[in-house]
Design an enzyme around this catalytic site. Structure first.
Site, short mmCIF file in Angstrom:
data_model
loop_
_atom_site.label_atom_id
_atom_site.label_comp_id
_atom_site.label_asym_id
_atom_site.label_seq_id
_atom_site.Cartn_x
_atom_site.Cartn_y
_atom_site.Cartn_z
CB SER A 309 117.96 109.37 71.78
OG SER A 309 117.46 110.14 70.72
CG HIS A 397 116.79 108.60 66.15
ND1 HIS A 397 115.93 109.59 65.73
CD2 HIS A 397 116.48 108.36 67.46
CE1 HIS A 397 115.13 109.94 66.73
NE2 HIS A 397 115.44 109.21 67.78
#
Length: 458
Positions: A309, A397
């Site tokens: 990410s 997340h």
């Protein structure tokens, strides 16, 4: 002097004032006469004497006018919807009084029902009628996307926005969404939308798209039956043998395909929402869960589910916090920074300037160690005012139960990656047995991190 001659700083009139006026003002798109006519057409949409079908037909007529309207005229339409279709305040007060009097009696439940009905705005019914014609849901989603940028400047639109968000949260509940795989064999129109909507790593060519959709990759999207062929959100997955440490190998169109029989790790490397009008409607966490279930069914050998990410807020945060971070840096590390910078004492300004060249730093660099420690603090400790992680991607997340697993140096050397995070990327690990534990830690204000990331904080 007429209304049209009033100075520009004259306070904006409410639609109630404008509906009762004879003349318009310079900044008002619709004249009072046209505004009244538009209000009547909206009221006809929610006329209780007409059927759902007729109400939908009338709503389609308003939508046709809206499609031809100017941006200013559309804003007047939003204000009518927001200000003229409100609950009856007197009815709410009477129902509230009755409910409070009924608490503890046999009439409490019925009084609550009457209060809930009194608090329901006619605006809800209006928007539901728009959803009754075939393109109505698309119309409302697009309308909210157009409306959102105006909320800060025009607080009169807040009620309409809240109503739309509430309705969308119901209409786009994950129970009504379909998970579909998007592959190179999908319709070309769908792949074109994927290219257009990709928000994390731009798809640069059809070869790039083919690489991401080939047999050794997986891409899944959520679809809604009222928006056919339109992915609401999609995720791109690489199936590998280990955690990914950089984005370039994943995007390399010349790279060798992965051996799916040996893949043990699923890397989610891009998640993109496609509909700005659905802001605030959460289905990303459900997408990941459904994709994990689908992948495990197809590839039972997969053991690790993680992301690669971006850290989009890191560089901006460093720009605000570098002075404090530098002041908290141990003396020995400060001296090492000073030597690298060629200064008797490191300054925040010079340190930040040098990090623009972070891609040139070697493994022994004091600035590299300092940047990694700062990134670990940003991801592992920094909370926003609402008690959630400061970084937007981390918030997503970690809120789904992942933990901060590993920082990757120069994982994204693209201009965008260097600008956002000095090239750093992060792996978030979805440990399926500890998702609830991680959520509980986060709710207590503690961000779950791996031992490797914790060592950067110690």
């Amino acid at each position: 002097m007429t209304d049209a001659d009033l100075p520009d700083d004259t306070p904006a009139r409410s639609t109630r004032e404008r509906l009762g006026a004879l003349l318009g003002r310079r900044e008002e798109a619709l004249s009072p006469r046209v505004l009244r006519r538009t209000l009547r057409e909206l009221q006809h949409v929610v006329d209780p004497a007409v059927s759902e079908v007729e109400g939908g037909r009338r709503a389609a007529g308003v939508a046709g006018w809206y499609a031809r309207a100017t941006p200013e005229q559309r804003r007047d339409c939003w204000r009518l919807m927001s200000e003229q279709f409100t609950p009856d305040a007197a009815a709410i007060q009477a129902a509230r009084d009755a409910y409070e009097a009924a608490i503890g009696t046999d009439e409490e439940a019925r009084a609550e029902v009457r209060l809930r009905k009194a608090a329901a705005a006619p605006r809800t019914r209006l928007l539901q009628r728009f959803a009754a014609f075939p393109e109505g849901v698309r119309f409302l989603v697009d309308m909210r996307a157009e409306l959102l940028p105006h909320l800060k400047r025009d607080k009169r639109l807040a009620a309409l926005d809240a109503e739309l968000e509430d309705l969308f949260s119901t209409w786009f509940d994950v129970g009504f969404l379909q998970l579909e795989r998007i592959s190179w064999h999908s319709p070309a129109a769908l792949i074109e939308k994927l290219i257009r909507y990709e928000a994390v790593h731009d798809i640069r060519s059809w070869a790039d798209a083919k690489n991401r959709l080939d047999e050794d990759r997986r891409c899944y999207g959520f679809f809604h039956p009222r928006l056919p062929g339109e992915p609401l959100i999609f995720v791109e997955v690489a199936l590998l043998r280990d955690l990914a440490a950089g984005i370039e190998p994943l995007l390399d169109v010349e790279g060798a395909p992965a051996d799916l029989d040996k893949a043990t790790t699923a890397i989610f490397y891009s998640i993109s929402s496609t509909q700005p009008g659905l802001k605030g409607v959460s289905f990303g966490d459900s997408l990941i869960k459904r994709v994990v279930e689908t992948l495990r069914a197809e590839f039972p050998q997969l053991k690790v589910f993680a992301t690669l990410s971006p850290i989009p807020g890191l560089r901006a945060w460093l720009g605000r916090q570098a002075g404090d971070l530098l002041a908290a840096t141990p003396e020995r590390a400060r001296q090492a920074l000073a030597r690298e910078l060629g200064q008797p004492e490191p300054t925040a300004a010079e340190l930040l300037k040098s990090l623009d060249q972070a891609h040139t730093l070697d493994e022994k660099s004091a600035r590299r160690r300092w940047l990694l420690a700062a990134a670990a603090r940003y991801l592992g400790q920094e909370m926003a005012g609402d008690g959630k992680p400061r970084d937007a991607v981390a918030r997503f997340h970690l809120g789904n139960g992942a933990r901060v697993e590993r920082l990757n140096w120069l994982a994204d050397p693209s201009p965008k990656g260097l600008r956002q995070s000095c090239g750093l990327m992060v792996n978030y690990l979805y440990d399926l047995k500890r998702l609830d534990k991680h959520r509980a830690l986060l709710a207590q204000g503690q961000i779950p991190v791996s031992g490797a990331v914790q060592s950067l904080l110690d």
